[in-house]
Scaffold this motif. Structure first.
Motif, PDB file in Angstrom:
ATOM      1  N   LEU A  10       4.363 -23.818 -53.460  1.00 51.25           N
ATOM      2  CA  LEU A  10       4.326 -25.042 -52.645  1.00 51.25           C
ATOM      3  C   LEU A  10       5.649 -25.786 -52.697  1.00 51.25           C
ATOM      4  O   LEU A  10       6.125 -26.327 -51.704  1.00 51.25           O
ATOM      5  CB  LEU A  10       3.186 -25.941 -53.138  1.00 51.25           C
ATOM      6  N   VAL A  11       6.234 -25.820 -53.905  1.00 52.86           N
ATOM      7  CA  VAL A  11       7.540 -26.483 -54.034  1.00 52.86           C
ATOM      8  C   VAL A  11       8.585 -25.761 -53.191  1.00 52.86           C
ATOM      9  O   VAL A  11       9.394 -26.357 -52.504  1.00 52.86           O
ATOM     10  CB  VAL A  11       7.965 -26.547 -55.519  1.00 52.86           C
ATOM     11  N   GLY A  12       8.566 -24.405 -53.274  1.00 49.89           N
ATOM     12  CA  GLY A  12       9.532 -23.632 -52.479  1.00 49.89           C
ATOM     13  C   GLY A  12       9.324 -23.828 -50.997  1.00 49.89           C
ATOM     14  O   GLY A  12      10.282 -23.984 -50.226  1.00 49.89           O
ATOM     15  N   LEU A  13       8.064 -23.846 -50.571  1.00 51.36           N
ATOM     16  CA  LEU A  13       7.773 -24.061 -49.154  1.00 51.36           C
ATOM     17  C   LEU A  13       8.204 -25.447 -48.718  1.00 51.36           C
ATOM     18  O   LEU A  13       8.766 -25.630 -47.638  1.00 51.36           O
ATOM     19  CB  LEU A  13       6.266 -23.869 -48.914  1.00 51.36           C
ATOM     20  N   GLY A  14       7.993 -26.428 -49.589  1.00 52.34           N
ATOM     21  CA  GLY A  14       8.419 -27.788 -49.263  1.00 52.34           C
ATOM     22  C   GLY A  14       9.921 -27.889 -49.127  1.00 52.34           C
ATOM     23  O   GLY A  14      10.445 -28.608 -48.266  1.00 52.34           O
ATOM     24  N   SER A  15      10.642 -27.152 -49.976  1.00 50.40           N
ATOM     25  CA  SER A  15      12.112 -27.171 -49.887  1.00 50.40           C
ATOM     26  C   SER A  15      12.584 -26.576 -48.573  1.00 50.40           C
ATOM     27  O   SER A  15      13.519 -27.065 -47.947  1.00 50.40           O
ATOM     28  CB  SER A  15      12.711 -26.388 -51.067  1.00 50.40           C
ATOM     29  N   VAL A  16      11.919 -25.458 -48.180  1.00 53.67           N
ATOM     30  CA  VAL A  16      12.294 -24.833 -46.912  1.00 53.67           C
ATOM     31  C   VAL A  16      12.033 -25.765 -45.747  1.00 53.67           C
ATOM     32  O   VAL A  16      12.855 -25.931 -44.850  1.00 53.67           O
ATOM     33  CB  VAL A  16      11.529 -23.506 -46.724  1.00 53.67           C
ATOM     34  N   LEU A  17      10.844 -26.400 -45.767  1.00 50.01           N
ATOM     35  CA  LEU A  17      10.503 -27.329 -44.686  1.00 50.01           C
ATOM     36  C   LEU A  17      11.454 -28.519 -44.662  1.00 50.01           C
ATOM     37  O   LEU A  17      11.852 -28.999 -43.600  1.00 50.01           O
ATOM     38  CB  LEU A  17       9.060 -27.813 -44.850  1.00 50.01           C
ATOM     39  N   SER A  18      11.840 -28.996 -45.844  1.00 51.91           N
ATOM     40  CA  SER A  18      12.786 -30.128 -45.895  1.00 51.91           C
ATOM     41  C   SER A  18      14.121 -29.726 -45.335  1.00 51.91           C
ATOM     42  O   SER A  18      14.783 -30.490 -44.621  1.00 51.91           O
ATOM     43  CB  SER A  18      12.946 -30.602 -47.348  1.00 51.91           C
ATOM     44  N   ALA A  19      14.557 -28.493 -45.651  1.00 50.73           N
ATOM     45  CA  ALA A  19      15.848 -28.029 -45.124  1.00 50.73           C
ATOM     46  C   ALA A  19      15.799 -27.920 -43.622  1.00 50.73           C
ATOM     47  O   ALA A  19      16.749 -28.269 -42.919  1.00 50.73           O
ATOM     48  CB  ALA A  19      16.197 -26.672 -45.761  1.00 50.73           C
ATOM     49  N   CYS A  20      14.646 -27.407 -43.090  1.00 53.71           N
ATOM     50  CA  CYS A  20      14.510 -27.302 -41.633  1.00 53.71           C
ATOM     51  C   CYS A  20      14.511 -28.668 -40.988  1.00 53.71           C
ATOM     52  O   CYS A  20      15.099 -28.880 -39.930  1.00 53.71           O
ATOM     53  CB  CYS A  20      13.223 -26.558 -41.274  1.00 53.71           C
ATOM     54  N   ALA A  21      13.821 -29.619 -41.642  1.00 53.04           N
ATOM     55  CA  ALA A  21      13.767 -30.965 -41.084  1.00 53.04           C
ATOM     56  C   ALA A  21      15.140 -31.610 -41.090  1.00 53.04           C
ATOM     57  O   ALA A  21      15.470 -32.431 -40.248  1.00 53.04           O
ATOM     58  CB  ALA A  21      12.785 -31.815 -41.884  1.00 53.04           C
ATOM     59  N   ALA A  22      15.971 -31.234 -42.051  1.00 57.49           N
ATOM     60  CA  ALA A  22      17.308 -31.832 -42.143  1.00 57.49           C
ATOM     61  C   ALA A  22      18.256 -31.259 -41.095  1.00 57.49           C
ATOM     62  O   ALA A  22      19.306 -31.815 -40.856  1.00 57.49           O
ATOM     63  CB  ALA A  22      17.864 -31.599 -43.540  1.00 57.49           C
ATOM     64  N   ARG A  23      17.853 -30.099 -40.536  1.00 59.19           N
ATOM     65  CA  ARG A  23      18.719 -29.475 -39.528  1.00 59.19           C
ATOM     66  C   ARG A  23      17.946 -29.276 -38.239  1.00 59.19           C
ATOM     67  O   ARG A  23      17.497 -28.171 -37.906  1.00 59.19           O
ATOM     68  CB  ARG A  23      19.246 -28.135 -40.041  1.00 59.19           C
ATOM     69  N   PRO A  24      17.725 -30.357 -37.484  1.00 61.93           N
ATOM     70  CA  PRO A  24      16.944 -30.244 -36.256  1.00 61.93           C
ATOM     71  C   PRO A  24      17.704 -29.432 -35.206  1.00 61.93           C
ATOM     72  O   PRO A  24      18.929 -29.440 -35.158  1.00 61.93           O
ATOM     73  CB  PRO A  24      16.786 -31.699 -35.810  1.00 61.93           C
ATOM     74  N   VAL A  25      16.950 -28.737 -34.378  1.00 64.75           N
ATOM     75  CA  VAL A  25      17.544 -27.967 -33.287  1.00 64.75           C
ATOM     76  C   VAL A  25      17.586 -28.857 -32.050  1.00 64.75           C
ATOM     77  O   VAL A  25      16.539 -29.335 -31.601  1.00 64.75           O
ATOM     78  CB  VAL A  25      16.714 -26.696 -32.998  1.00 64.75           C
ATOM     79  N   PRO A  26      18.767 -29.105 -31.498  1.00 63.39           N
ATOM     80  CA  PRO A  26      18.849 -29.978 -30.320  1.00 63.39           C
ATOM     81  C   PRO A  26      18.116 -29.355 -29.140  1.00 63.39           C
ATOM     82  O   PRO A  26      18.060 -28.132 -28.984  1.00 63.39           O
ATOM     83  CB  PRO A  26      20.355 -30.067 -30.050  1.00 63.39           C
TER      84      PRO A  26
END
Length: 268
Positions: A10-26
């Motif tokens: 869960l921690v790893g998945l949360g990190s991945v999701l946080s990274a994706c959220a930090a890099r939005p696709v225009p």
């Protein structure tokens, strides 16, 4: 143990999701100019990094804007050339671009700056895309900077043409106002004066005589054609030259020198 592995997952998945959220696709945006169309993304505006984009998509988007800019530069080359047949179309495209293109240039320039930081910047077509993009942004900005001058030149040409088209009518009106039905040859009566687009000033007399003055030259008397020997003796050039000299400068029908000048100036 299972509980520990689940927490790690869960921690790893949360990190991945946080990274994706930090890099939005225009989101893809659409831009059209004249008959040209192009899709692009505003990475800087979306606080995104173009280096995270799929390189093939980024290449296609940057190439599309480069192509649109190239067509704009080519399609406005004659915007200020009043003698070019394509001038009206080129000027119309330039005016349209002046209203809509500047924000696109800002986005494109920002995307090219972002590309320069990417690891894949030296691969494939990216070096040429970057080089060509920089040239086109500069050329497009230079072309846009000349919009006001091109519009003013076109407006002045239209005003001068309207003045030229109405000159014969103004001269005829003046003749009907100031000349008798059968003017006597030798009477130095000015009924109309005009300064043409080429700078030549003409004074017209009721008996058909003219005085003409070119730039940096002395006025010259021009005798009407078809005079008999008797009529020719009545014509005294100094009288005509003097009449032209005394004609009020403010009543000379002058070609417009600015678009704001009236093209329907009344005849004196």
């Amino acid at each position: 143990m299972k509980s520990l592995r689940r927490r790690i997952l869960l921690v790893g998945l949360g990190s991945v999701l946080s990274a994706c959220a930090a890099r939005p696709v225009p989101a893809v945006r659409h831009y059209s100019l004249g008959m040209s169309r192009a899709d692009y993304r505003d990475y800087a505006g979306a606080k995104a990094d173009p280096c995270d984009a799929e390189p093939r998509w980024l290449s296609d988007e940057l190439t599309a804007i480069n192509g649109l800019l190239a067509r704009f530069v080519d399609g406005t080359e004659k915007a200020a050339d009043m003698d070019a047949p394509e001038q009206p179309q080129h000027l119309a495209l330039l005016e349209e671009a002046s209203r809509t293109l500047p924000p696109i240039l800002e986005v494109h320039e920002g995307n090219l700056r972002g590309l320069a930081r990417c690891k894949f910047r030296d691969s494939g077509a990216f070096p040429e895309i970057s080089r060509r993009g920089g040239e086109l942004v500069k050329s497009a900005r230079e072309r846009l900077a000349g919009t006001q001058a091109a519009v003013a030149a076109a407006a002045l040409r239209a005003t001068q043409q309207a003045w030229k088209d109405g000159a014969a009518e103004r001269e005829a009106t003046a003749r009907g106002t100031w000349c008798t039905a059968n003017p006597k040859v030798g009477e130095a009566s000015v009924f109309y004066a005009r300064q043409n687009l080429d700078g030549v000033t003409e004074w017209r007399f009721c008996d058909g005589s003219r005085v003409e003055q070119r730039a940096d030259a002395e006025p010259a008397f021009i005798e009407p054609e078809g005079l008999s020997a008797r009529e020719r003796r009545r014509v005294q050039p100094p009288r005509y030259l003097q009449a032209a000299k005394e004609f009020p400068a403010g009543e000379i029908d002058r070609a417009p020198t600015s678009a704001a000048a009236k093209s329907d100036a009344p005849a004196p």
